[in-house]
Motif scaffolding. Structure first.
Motif, PDB file in Angstrom:
ATOM      1  N   ALA A  82     -68.737  34.958  27.062  1.00 35.42           N
ATOM      2  CA  ALA A  82     -69.821  35.639  26.355  1.00 35.42           C
ATOM      3  C   ALA A  82     -71.122  35.643  27.147  1.00 35.42           C
ATOM      4  CB  ALA A  82     -70.054  34.981  24.993  1.00 35.42           C
ATOM      5  N   LYS A  83     -71.177  34.871  28.219  1.00 37.14           N
ATOM      6  CA  LYS A  83     -72.427  34.753  28.980  1.00 37.14           C
ATOM      7  C   LYS A  83     -72.552  35.883  30.006  1.00 37.14           C
ATOM      8  CE  LYS A  83     -73.145  29.817  28.266  1.00 37.14           C
ATOM      9  NZ  LYS A  83     -73.307  28.488  28.904  1.00 37.14           N
ATOM     10  N   VAL A  84     -72.592  37.103  29.490  1.00 38.55           N
ATOM     11  CA  VAL A  84     -72.739  38.300  30.321  1.00 38.55           C
ATOM     12  C   VAL A  84     -73.859  39.160  29.759  1.00 38.55           C
ATOM     13  CG1 VAL A  84     -71.605  40.325  31.305  1.00 38.55           C
ATOM     14  CG2 VAL A  84     -70.240  38.292  30.767  1.00 38.55           C
ATOM     15  N   THR A  85     -74.726  39.632  30.637  1.00 37.95           N
ATOM     16  CA  THR A  85     -75.729  40.628  30.282  1.00 37.95           C
ATOM     17  C   THR A  85     -75.296  41.947  30.914  1.00 37.95           C
ATOM     18  OG1 THR A  85     -77.498  38.978  30.239  1.00 37.95           O
ATOM     19  CG2 THR A  85     -78.148  41.291  30.443  1.00 37.95           C
ATOM     20  N   TYR A  86     -75.039  42.948  30.082  1.00 39.88           N
ATOM     21  CA  TYR A  86     -74.523  44.226  30.568  1.00 39.88           C
ATOM     22  C   TYR A  86     -75.668  45.206  30.819  1.00 39.88           C
ATOM     23  CZ  TYR A  86     -70.130  42.328  28.885  1.00 39.88           C
ATOM     24  OH  TYR A  86     -69.035  41.515  28.677  1.00 39.88           O
ATOM     25  N   LEU A  87     -75.607  45.873  31.973  1.00 42.10           N
ATOM     26  CA  LEU A  87     -76.592  46.887  32.302  1.00 42.10           C
ATOM     27  C   LEU A  87     -75.882  48.221  32.495  1.00 42.10           C
ATOM     28  CD1 LEU A  87     -79.544  47.563  32.987  1.00 42.10           C
ATOM     29  CD2 LEU A  87     -79.013  47.090  35.383  1.00 42.10           C
ATOM     30  N   PRO A  88     -76.030  49.157  31.541  1.00 41.04           N
ATOM     31  CA  PRO A  88     -75.380  50.463  31.682  1.00 41.04           C
ATOM     32  C   PRO A  88     -76.063  51.284  32.774  1.00 41.04           C
ATOM     33  CG  PRO A  88     -76.714  50.396  29.687  1.00 41.04           C
ATOM     34  CD  PRO A  88     -76.745  49.023  30.259  1.00 41.04           C
ATOM     35  N   LEU A  89     -75.254  51.838  33.692  1.00 42.78           N
ATOM     36  CA  LEU A  89     -75.787  52.553  34.848  1.00 42.78           C
ATOM     37  C   LEU A  89     -75.102  53.903  35.011  1.00 42.78           C
ATOM     38  CD1 LEU A  89     -75.668  49.529  37.308  1.00 42.78           C
ATOM     39  CD2 LEU A  89     -77.756  50.541  36.366  1.00 42.78           C
ATOM     40  N   SER A  90     -75.876  54.892  35.417  1.00 41.95           N
ATOM     41  CA  SER A  90     -75.292  56.184  35.743  1.00 41.95           C
ATOM     42  C   SER A  90     -74.642  56.115  37.113  1.00 41.95           C
ATOM     43  CB  SER A  90     -76.377  57.266  35.738  1.00 41.95           C
ATOM     44  OG  SER A  90     -77.256  57.092  36.831  1.00 41.95           O
ATOM     45  N   ALA A  91     -73.851  57.120  37.445  1.00 44.94           N
ATOM     46  CA  ALA A  91     -73.180  57.146  38.743  1.00 44.94           C
ATOM     47  C   ALA A  91     -74.183  57.169  39.884  1.00 44.94           C
ATOM     48  CB  ALA A  91     -72.257  58.361  38.825  1.00 44.94           C
ATOM     49  N   SER A  92     -75.290  57.873  39.714  1.00 46.21           N
ATOM     50  CA  SER A  92     -76.254  58.024  40.798  1.00 46.21           C
ATOM     51  C   SER A  92     -77.118  56.786  41.022  1.00 46.21           C
ATOM     52  CB  SER A  92     -77.154  59.238  40.542  1.00 46.21           C
ATOM     53  OG  SER A  92     -77.829  59.104  39.310  1.00 46.21           O
TER      54      SER A  92
END
Length: 345
Positions: A82-92
């Motif tokens: 659970a110790k994850v910080t997710y960063l949504p990123l575009s392809a570019s």
């Protein structure tokens, strides 16, 4: 004479000091592993929303094939998936985010290429999904092959290998390409739905995921043609080989677990095994984990968190999931596929 000698000696001392500075080894890159441990969380770059791979529900919870790899890595390194910080990123923006240190690892349906390693200073830590680029057709039921797409408007996302691949394919087959390049996957799919194009091209896994978002998924057909090799896998910076090895061997551990028959359900049984290869896997023999800067039980911790490769695949994208993607090339090498990992020994 004496003053001249002193000036000469002083100059020599300065030159010697400068030479010592130049000869001194460059400071090693900051350890990502140490930073992750100190921070207490793994910063993982994922897609902005791709069903089956990395998607977020209404409560903000992330799930998917690529997300499970982040969770396995966090379990191996920090002891807690659970110790994850997710960063949504575009392809570019995905690779620049990694190079700039905004994320520790990129786990986002990214194709391994020479340009991305040598040109961008990155390293791919193995292959988690063997894919290939395909085509999804809407509003043209008569089309059954990619060779029938001459002049048909095609949508593609910018910043991907898909745009280059489709241009190569059309040129090689003397076909006219009408290409619409869109900033994001969402924009590309919307353009398909709105009628600005009749074909969407991307990795086949992505086509299965994007089709689910259409108002009438059954109206879209994924053609059987595969026009490229798209080996997808997690990515690290090239300036930290220690961290690269950690990510790489967590990947290999999940594949080896399937081969050894170690699952979430059989993890406790594996801890009691007398088989040498299983004992090495669970950390009961040897000190493989410490060589990576981890606990010797890092591999079994990853499996307890998310399961082995087969469990991850089937839960997120396999035949029993919403996507229903056959294992195909992603079967183990011993089962007719090309999925292969070096042994933990």
């Amino acid at each position: 004479m004496i003053k001249g000698f002193r000036r000469l000696a002083a100059s020599a001392a300065v030159l010697l000091a400068a030479a010592m500075v130049l000869a001194a080894p460059a400071p090693a890159a900051a350890s990502t592993l140490a930073a992750v441990k100190q921070r207490g969380t793994l910063n993982c770059g994922v897609s902005q929303g791709l069903a089956g791979f990395s998607d977020r529900d209404a409560q903000g919870r992330w799930s998917g094939f690529d997300v499970d790899f982040c969770r396995a890595l966090a379990a191996a390194v920090l002891g807690d998936p659970a110790k994850v910080t997710y960063l949504p990123l575009s392809a570019s923006e995905r690779f620049e985010a990694l190079r700039a240190g905004r994320i520790d690892v990129l786990s986002r349906n990214s194709t391994w290429t020479l340009e991305r390693e040598a040109g961008l200073g990155l390293l791919f830590a193995g292959i988690t999904f063997h894919d290939g680029q395909g085509f999804m057709v809407l509003r043209r039921p008569a089309i059954t092959s990619a060779l029938e797409l001459d002049g048909v408007p095609v949508c593609v996302q910018e910043g991907t290998t898909s745009a280059m691949n489709v241009a190569d394919y059309f040129r090689a087959n003397s076909m006219r390409l009408t290409l619409h390049t869109l900033p994001t996957a969402t924009d590309s799919l919307q353009a398909l739905q709105d009628g600005r194009c009749d074909v969407l091209t991307t990795d086949q896994s992505g086509l299965f995921a994007e089709r689910l978002k259409l108002s009438q998924p059954d109206a879209a057909v994924i053609l059987p043609d595969v026009i490229s090799k798209e080996p997808l896998g997690p990515v690290t910076r090239a300036d930290d080989l220690g961290w690269f090895n950690v990510v790489k061997w967590v990947n290999f551990a999940l594949i080896n677990a399937e081969e050894l028959g170690i699952t979430i359900a059989t993890a406790d049984e594996a801890m009691r095994s007398t088989k040498p290869d299983v004992r090495r896997f669970v950390g009961a023999e040897g000190d493989l984990g410490t060589k990576l800067g981890l606990g010797n039980d890092f591999a079994i911790r990853a499996v307890r968190a998310v399961g082995n490769y087969a469990e991850i695949y089937e839960r997120n994208v396999g035949a029993s999931s919403r996507l229903g993607i056959p294992r195909g090339m992603n079967q183990l090498w011993s089962m007719g596929g090309i999925l292969y990992a070096p042994p933990l020994r």
